[in-house]
Design an enzyme around this catalytic site. Structure first.
Site, PDB file in Angstrom:
ATOM      1  N   GLY A 167       0.830  -1.213   0.000  1.00 15.83           N
ATOM      2  CA  GLY A 167       0.000   0.000   0.000  1.00 15.83           C
ATOM      3  C   GLY A 167       0.858   1.254   0.000  1.00 15.83           C
ATOM      4  N   GLN A 204      -2.071   6.976   1.607  1.00 13.98           N
ATOM      5  CA  GLN A 204      -1.812   8.200   2.367  1.00 13.98           C
ATOM      6  C   GLN A 204      -0.586   8.103   3.265  1.00 13.98           C
ATOM      7  OE1 GLN A 204      -5.907   8.430   3.815  1.00 13.98           O
ATOM      8  NE2 GLN A 204      -5.672  10.634   3.754  1.00 13.98           N
ATOM      9  N   TYR A 229     -15.270  -1.316   8.150  1.00 20.23           N
ATOM     10  CA  TYR A 229     -13.848  -1.064   8.400  1.00 20.23           C
ATOM     11  C   TYR A 229     -13.471  -1.457   9.826  1.00 20.23           C
ATOM     12  CZ  TYR A 229      -9.580   1.843   8.632  1.00 20.23           C
ATOM     13  OH  TYR A 229      -8.306   2.316   8.780  1.00 20.23           O
TER      14      TYR A 229
HETATM   15  N1  SER Z   1      -8.776   7.494   9.083  1.00 19.58           N
HETATM   16  C1  SER Z   1      -9.566   6.289   9.054  1.00 19.58           C
HETATM   17  C2  SER Z   1     -10.822   6.485   8.315  1.00 19.58           C
HETATM   18  O1  SER Z   1     -11.418   7.533   8.443  1.00 19.58           O
HETATM   19  C3  SER Z   1      -9.850   5.818  10.440  1.00 19.58           C
HETATM   20  O2  SER Z   1      -8.772   5.115  10.919  1.00 19.58           O
HETATM   21  O3  SER Z   1     -11.235   5.603   7.652  1.00 19.58           O
END
Ligand code: SER
Length: 315
Positions: free
Chosen positions: A8, A12, A141
């Site tokens: 990855g 970011q 997630y």
């Molecule tokens: N920065 C992530 C998100 O917003 C959270 O860990 O998906």
């Protein structure tokens, strides 16, 4: 001699972690990989195209470069995962399984894998969420991160795989564009400010979330990877905290430099994701176990980003 594979790498965090790892391990000892073409930030860094959903491809690269450490960053972030459940399961959980298996079979020295504040759901204490608070997330997630944490602890306890992890808050940097996270409004907002545009925020003005400047995230990652394993009491994932702010507070911080900056609010489905997450998390255990300590608060982060953003993107 350690040889590190970063998956990855185009995301970011990738470029920033790679810069940090190269400082420590030397250029040539850090191999970047991604399914996407490397951008300018990775110029000169050895690069391999790797689809982390293909275990054979990962294994091939591990053998080819005699990899000893994997830093597994490839994942879908929260907002994107909510819209792509199957892919999130395969990518976020499946690839971690492959990497843990490879680490066990190939006797790798270490694995780093990021978890997230998204492991906490509506049952957790929202202000000062402790390390061992209930992990009952309501997002795709978050579910993938809790599951991953438990697999990391299992591979450590059962097979001795030295896998280390932190629960990143929203990460704010200027060297890459937002990548599908709910906290990414706080990346985008700086771009709009520098370009003189009004920022349309997908969260309500008072939505408080845990956040962190990218340099602190890199520091946390390297500090934990370098920590003496004997001192590490957490093998799921460590809470780490730095800043906690709302959209109206970050807008106020930006206005100290850009007094005419404007923000309007149009909450969408990401509001529900943000509402299920903590406001602020407690990182006492990380501070005790490996001396975690961040450097940036909201205004120092804002100043640093605004000083560098226009040059970086040549706005
Ligand atoms: N920065 C992530 C998100 O917003 C959270 O860990 O998906």
């Amino acid at each position: 001699m350690s040889k590190i594979l970063v998956t990855g790498a185009c995301g970011q965090l990738g470029v920033e972690i790679i810069n940090g790892l190269e400082t420590q391990y030397g250029r040539g000892n850090v191999i970047a990989s991604d399914i996407n073409e490397p951008g300018d930030g990775l110029t000169g860094v050895p690069f391999e195209f790797v689809d982390v959903m293909n275990p054979q491809q990962i294994l091939g690269i591990v053998k080819k470069h005699k990899i000893t450490i994997i830093c597994h960053l490839a994942a879908l972030l929260s907002a994107t995962a909510e819209k792509n459940i199957d892919l999130a399961r395969k990518l976020n959980i499946g690839s971690l399984h492959s990497i843990l298996t490879i680490a066990k079979d190939e006797k790798l020295e270490k694995v780093f894998w990021p978890s997230s504040i998204a492991v906490f759901g509506p049952d957790a204490k929202t202000d000062g969420t402790p390390q061992n608070s209930a992990c009952t997330p309501s997002t795709v997630y978050g579910i993938s991160k809790v599951s991953g944490e438990l697999w990391c602890a299992y591979y450590y306890n059962t097979f001795g795989v030295d896998v280390r992890s932190v629960r990143y808050p929203g990460l704010i940097g200027y060297k890459s564009l937002p990548g599908g996270g709910t906290t990414d409004y706080a990346v985008d907002i700086y771009h709009k400010a520098v370009k003189g545009e009004t920022f349309e925020c997908f969260l309500k003005p008072d939505t408080r979330l845990p956040m962190m400047f990218m340099d602190d995230a890199v520091k946390a990652t390297l500090d934990l990877m370098n920590a003496n394993p004997d001192g590490l009491t957490v093998r799921t994932s460590y809470n780490i905290a730095a800043i906690s702010f709302t959209p109206e507070e970050i807008a106020a911080s930006i206005r100290k430099r850009y007094p005419n900056f404007e923000i309007v609010y149009k909450p969408d489905y990401r509001q529900q994701i943000a509402d299920s997450w903590p406001d602020r998390i407690d990182d006492t255990v990380a501070r005790t176990d490996w001396n975690w300590n961040p450097n940036y608060d909201l205004d120092t982060m804002t100043n640093h980003i605004l000083d560098n953003l226009s040059d970086f993107w040549k706005y």
